[in-house]
Write a protein that holds these residues in place. Sequence first.
Motif, PDB file in Angstrom:
ATOM      1  N   THR A 121       0.816  -1.220   0.000  1.00 37.53           N
ATOM      2  CA  THR A 121       0.000   0.000   0.000  1.00 37.53           C
ATOM      3  C   THR A 121       0.851   1.273   0.000  1.00 37.53           C
ATOM      4  OG1 THR A 121      -0.108   0.202   2.431  1.00 37.53           O
ATOM      5  CG2 THR A 121      -1.721  -1.244   1.351  1.00 37.53           C
ATOM      6  N   ALA A 122       2.186   1.141  -0.044  1.00 41.12           N
ATOM      7  CA  ALA A 122       3.066   2.292   0.176  1.00 41.12           C
ATOM      8  C   ALA A 122       3.413   3.021  -1.117  1.00 41.12           C
ATOM      9  CB  ALA A 122       4.349   1.834   0.863  1.00 41.12           C
ATOM     10  N   GLY A 123       3.222   4.325  -1.109  1.00 38.64           N
ATOM     11  CA  GLY A 123       3.718   5.170  -2.176  1.00 38.64           C
ATOM     12  C   GLY A 123       2.921   5.143  -3.459  1.00 38.64           C
ATOM     13  N   MET A 124       3.376   5.944  -4.409  1.00 38.25           N
ATOM     14  CA  MET A 124       2.674   6.101  -5.680  1.00 38.25           C
ATOM     15  C   MET A 124       2.563   4.791  -6.452  1.00 38.25           C
ATOM     16  SD  MET A 124       3.573   8.761  -8.781  1.00 38.25           S
ATOM     17  CE  MET A 124       4.910   7.834  -9.523  1.00 38.25           C
ATOM     18  N   PHE A 125       3.614   3.981  -6.405  1.00 35.15           N
ATOM     19  CA  PHE A 125       3.620   2.771  -7.218  1.00 35.15           C
ATOM     20  C   PHE A 125       2.746   1.663  -6.654  1.00 35.15           C
ATOM     21  CE2 PHE A 125       7.604   4.879  -8.514  1.00 35.15           C
ATOM     22  CZ  PHE A 125       7.326   4.992  -9.871  1.00 35.15           C
ATOM     23  N   ALA A 126       2.162   1.888  -5.486  1.00 39.45           N
ATOM     24  CA  ALA A 126       1.200   0.927  -4.953  1.00 39.45           C
ATOM     25  C   ALA A 126      -0.043   0.825  -5.839  1.00 39.45           C
ATOM     26  CB  ALA A 126       0.797   1.322  -3.540  1.00 39.45           C
ATOM     27  N   ALA A 127      -0.326   1.886  -6.591  1.00 36.17           N
ATOM     28  CA  ALA A 127      -1.496   1.889  -7.464  1.00 36.17           C
ATOM     29  C   ALA A 127      -1.283   1.082  -8.738  1.00 36.17           C
ATOM     30  CB  ALA A 127      -1.865   3.328  -7.842  1.00 36.17           C
ATOM     31  N   VAL A 128      -0.047   0.684  -9.001  1.00 33.65           N
ATOM     32  CA  VAL A 128       0.272  -0.025 -10.241  1.00 33.65           C
ATOM     33  C   VAL A 128       0.003  -1.512 -10.054  1.00 33.65           C
ATOM     34  CG1 VAL A 128       2.094  -0.581 -11.878  1.00 33.65           C
ATOM     35  CG2 VAL A 128       2.030   1.683 -10.800  1.00 33.65           C
ATOM     36  N   LYS A 129      -0.778  -2.070 -10.954  1.00 33.14           N
ATOM     37  CA  LYS A 129      -1.132  -3.486 -10.876  1.00 33.14           C
ATOM     38  C   LYS A 129      -0.312  -4.286 -11.886  1.00 33.14           C
ATOM     39  CE  LYS A 129      -4.272  -2.084  -8.018  1.00 33.14           C
ATOM     40  NZ  LYS A 129      -3.948  -2.123  -6.576  1.00 33.14           N
ATOM     41  N   GLY A 130       0.244  -5.395 -11.436  1.00 39.81           N
ATOM     42  CA  GLY A 130       0.976  -6.261 -12.347  1.00 39.81           C
ATOM     43  C   GLY A 130       2.292  -5.648 -12.798  1.00 39.81           C
TER      44      GLY A 130
END
Length: 242
Positions: free
Chosen positions: A213-222
């Motif tokens: 869940t940490a940081g901007m790249f947590a939103a990136v899937k796969g």
Amino acid sequence: MKVAVIGGTGLIGSQVVKKLNAAGHEAVPHAQSTGVDVISGQGLDEAVAGADVIVNLTNSPTFDEASPAFFRTSMENLLTAGEQAGVRHFVILSIVGVDQVPELDYYRAKALQEDILTAGPIPYSIVRATQFMEFVDAVLSWTADGDTVRLPATPIQPIAAEDVAEAVAEVAAGTPLNGIRNIAGPDVFPLDELGRITLSHNSDGRTVVTDPTAGMFAAVKGDVLTEKNARLAPTRYTDWLS
């Protein structure tokens, strides 16, 4: 060939200018510091006058919901100036997987920039790069708290800025792609492992904790920020660190 490099004093732009000039072209850097403002339009007509190619390497000052407005206005201003000047090729630098992460404001903004370019009146090329090696320290700082750095295990394929500049210069000197060229570093790392490698090399005693869940790249899937079919740059991250 005359190339107007907008954003030509920055990390990538300054190297693109140097590489194009070394190859025998006339590359001219333009930025706010040289009197060119892509939002107000100040200095744009003069900057692109006589240019065969525009390379737009300007970037939004923020990564938030204000970034789409920056790219819309700047691209519309540059396309208008470029068309009036008879520019024959327009190049931008974008991000691998940019259209696969709608959760991020900045990625939506960069996807919008691509859309405006492809719908515009000038033959174009889009160079999509993976994450810059030079930005890894900043990524670590976003989620650092005391002796701990929290990072997701998002797959990352880091590329050196010099390799990005080489690819942009090559595309700018060629015929328009009217499409996308993906470039990437030679190795893929989970972001948390990349953090551990970086801290270890820097003799930094902080601990990386894997946190999805940490940081901007947590939103990136796969693995959308990697590209197995990209043109692979030569510089490996461990060599770059050294």
